[in-house]
Design a protein around this motif. Structure first.
Motif, PDB file in Angstrom:
ATOM      1  N   PRO A  99     -35.458   9.347  -4.503  1.00 30.37           N
ATOM      2  CA  PRO A  99     -35.456   7.879  -4.510  1.00 30.37           C
ATOM      3  C   PRO A  99     -36.046   7.362  -5.818  1.00 30.37           C
ATOM      4  CG  PRO A  99     -37.175   8.727  -3.050  1.00 30.37           C
ATOM      5  CD  PRO A  99     -36.372   9.911  -3.522  1.00 30.37           C
ATOM      6  N   ASP A 100     -35.632   6.192  -6.204  1.00 33.84           N
ATOM      7  CA  ASP A 100     -36.116   5.541  -7.425  1.00 33.84           C
ATOM      8  C   ASP A 100     -35.775   6.312  -8.696  1.00 33.84           C
ATOM      9  OD1 ASP A 100     -37.288   3.543  -5.803  1.00 33.84           O
ATOM     10  OD2 ASP A 100     -39.060   4.816  -5.525  1.00 33.84           O
ATOM     11  N   SER A 101     -34.779   7.172  -8.638  1.00 30.34           N
ATOM     12  CA  SER A 101     -34.359   7.872  -9.856  1.00 30.34           C
ATOM     13  C   SER A 101     -33.195   7.113 -10.481  1.00 30.34           C
ATOM     14  CB  SER A 101     -33.956   9.316  -9.552  1.00 30.34           C
ATOM     15  OG  SER A 101     -32.862   9.340  -8.663  1.00 30.34           O
ATOM     16  N   LYS A 102     -33.015   7.310 -11.776  1.00 33.72           N
ATOM     17  CA  LYS A 102     -31.937   6.653 -12.508  1.00 33.72           C
ATOM     18  C   LYS A 102     -30.907   7.713 -12.899  1.00 33.72           C
ATOM     19  CE  LYS A 102     -30.976   4.321 -16.830  1.00 33.72           C
ATOM     20  NZ  LYS A 102     -31.431   4.182 -18.190  1.00 33.72           N
ATOM     21  N   ILE A 103     -29.660   7.487 -12.532  1.00 37.36           N
ATOM     22  CA  ILE A 103     -28.583   8.412 -12.891  1.00 37.36           C
ATOM     23  C   ILE A 103     -28.181   8.147 -14.333  1.00 37.36           C
ATOM     24  CG2 ILE A 103     -26.215   9.137 -12.436  1.00 37.36           C
ATOM     25  CD1 ILE A 103     -26.670   8.267  -9.504  1.00 37.36           C
ATOM     26  N   GLU A 104     -28.237   9.186 -15.167  1.00 28.13           N
ATOM     27  CA  GLU A 104     -27.863   9.046 -16.571  1.00 28.13           C
ATOM     28  C   GLU A 104     -26.463   9.575 -16.863  1.00 28.13           C
ATOM     29  OE1 GLU A 104     -31.124  11.045 -18.525  1.00 28.13           O
ATOM     30  OE2 GLU A 104     -32.236   9.167 -18.647  1.00 28.13           O
ATOM     31  N   THR A 126     -39.608  12.195 -16.216  1.00 25.11           N
ATOM     32  CA  THR A 126     -38.988  13.498 -16.006  1.00 25.11           C
ATOM     33  C   THR A 126     -37.473  13.408 -15.973  1.00 25.11           C
ATOM     34  OG1 THR A 126     -40.918  14.132 -14.688  1.00 25.11           O
ATOM     35  CG2 THR A 126     -38.971  15.515 -14.490  1.00 25.11           C
ATOM     36  N   ASP A 127     -36.807  14.281 -16.737  1.00 30.29           N
ATOM     37  CA  ASP A 127     -35.349  14.413 -16.690  1.00 30.29           C
ATOM     38  C   ASP A 127     -35.026  15.657 -15.870  1.00 30.29           C
ATOM     39  OD1 ASP A 127     -34.838  12.190 -18.294  1.00 30.29           O
ATOM     40  OD2 ASP A 127     -34.929  13.369 -20.137  1.00 30.29           O
ATOM     41  N   GLU A 142     -33.165  21.396 -11.569  1.00 31.76           N
ATOM     42  CA  GLU A 142     -33.749  21.976 -12.774  1.00 31.76           C
ATOM     43  C   GLU A 142     -34.346  20.886 -13.649  1.00 31.76           C
ATOM     44  OE1 GLU A 142     -31.838  24.040 -16.658  1.00 31.76           O
ATOM     45  OE2 GLU A 142     -31.285  24.941 -14.748  1.00 31.76           O
ATOM     46  N   MET A 143     -35.593  21.085 -14.037  1.00 30.83           N
ATOM     47  CA  MET A 143     -36.253  20.160 -14.954  1.00 30.83           C
ATOM     48  C   MET A 143     -35.650  20.357 -16.334  1.00 30.83           C
ATOM     49  SD  MET A 143     -38.397  18.808 -12.929  1.00 30.83           S
ATOM     50  CE  MET A 143     -39.985  18.227 -13.402  1.00 30.83           C
ATOM     51  N   LYS A 144     -35.464  19.275 -17.054  1.00 31.50           N
ATOM     52  CA  LYS A 144     -34.945  19.329 -18.421  1.00 31.50           C
ATOM     53  C   LYS A 144     -35.984  18.738 -19.349  1.00 31.50           C
ATOM     54  CE  LYS A 144     -30.685  20.742 -17.810  1.00 31.50           C
ATOM     55  NZ  LYS A 144     -30.133  21.877 -18.501  1.00 31.50           N
ATOM     56  N   ASP A 145     -36.176  19.385 -20.488  1.00 32.30           N
ATOM     57  CA  ASP A 145     -37.055  18.772 -21.480  1.00 32.30           C
ATOM     58  C   ASP A 145     -36.191  18.010 -22.472  1.00 32.30           C
ATOM     59  OD1 ASP A 145     -36.069  20.650 -23.342  1.00 32.30           O
ATOM     60  OD2 ASP A 145     -37.766  21.996 -23.039  1.00 32.30           O
ATOM     61  N   GLU A 146     -36.821  17.322 -23.405  1.00 33.86           N
ATOM     62  CA  GLU A 146     -36.087  16.485 -24.362  1.00 33.86           C
ATOM     63  C   GLU A 146     -35.027  17.262 -25.129  1.00 33.86           C
ATOM     64  OE1 GLU A 146     -36.162  13.141 -24.893  1.00 33.86           O
ATOM     65  OE2 GLU A 146     -37.402  13.068 -23.120  1.00 33.86           O
ATOM     66  N   GLU A 147     -35.333  18.501 -25.548  1.00 32.27           N
ATOM     67  CA  GLU A 147     -34.359  19.303 -26.311  1.00 32.27           C
ATOM     68  C   GLU A 147     -33.130  19.600 -25.485  1.00 32.27           C
ATOM     69  OE1 GLU A 147     -35.631  22.868 -28.246  1.00 32.27           O
ATOM     70  OE2 GLU A 147     -37.291  21.843 -29.228  1.00 32.27           O
ATOM     71  N   ASP A 148     -33.313  19.968 -24.192  1.00 32.11           N
ATOM     72  CA  ASP A 148     -32.173  20.261 -23.322  1.00 32.11           C
ATOM     73  C   ASP A 148     -31.279  19.049 -23.170  1.00 32.11           C
ATOM     74  OD1 ASP A 148     -33.072  22.836 -22.858  1.00 32.11           O
ATOM     75  OD2 ASP A 148     -34.050  22.334 -20.968  1.00 32.11           O
TER      76      ASP A 148
END
Length: 152
Positions: A99-104, A126-127, A142-148
């Motif tokens: 909930p409260d997440s934004k779909i990119e 968090t992405d 899966e967590m993504k960092d900025e580079e991913d």
């Protein structure tokens, strides 16, 4: 002088055609692709890894990517979709779990195992990449960092 211009034009055309056909892509991969996607246009091939080839192409005005192993066996086809194209059951599974997440970004992935919906979402700082099967089950988180995120 005119003969030189004609020769240069001929060399340029030959170079263009050689690049367009990508002679490094195995024949069995090209044949399998042509059989599965006979109406594909603007096909560009890249070697994904040691055992897999990826074609990027357009079909019916939509950009796709499809992966084949070196023997020509189809593995996966992906394309982006709009939120309005995602079944309600899949959207509900996502919003219930996050909930409260934004779909990119949303992609549909078709494989031999079935259809999957791949979401890139942002929740706070968090992405994440979330994959949901056609029955509404979350099969990957899966967590993504900025580079991913920047490389996808």
């Amino acid at each position: 002088m005119k003969a030189l211009q004609v020769s240069i034009m001929g060399l340029c055309l030959t170079g263009f055609l050689a690049c367009a056909q990508n002679s490094k892509t195995p024949k069995q991969v090209l044949d399998s692709f042509s059989e599965k996607f006979p109406t594909a246009k603007y096909v560009k091939w890249d070697k994904e890894n040691e055992t897999e080839w990826e074609a990027e192409f357009k079909m019916d005005g939509i950009k796709y990517s499809a992966n084949f192993d070196t023997d020509g066996a189809w593995k996966e086809t992906e394309h982006k979709v709009k939120s309005s194209e995602v079944p309600e059951q899949i959207k509900t599974a996502l919003t219930t779990a996050f909930p409260d997440s934004k779909i990119e970004d949303i992609e549909v992935s078709d494989t031999k195992s079935g259809r999957f919906y791949e979401f890139m979402i942002e929740k706070g700082e968090t992405d994440m990449e979330i994959v949901i099967d056609s029955k509404g089950n979350i099969v990957k988180k899966e967590m993504k960092d900025e580079e991913d995120s920047d490389n996808d």
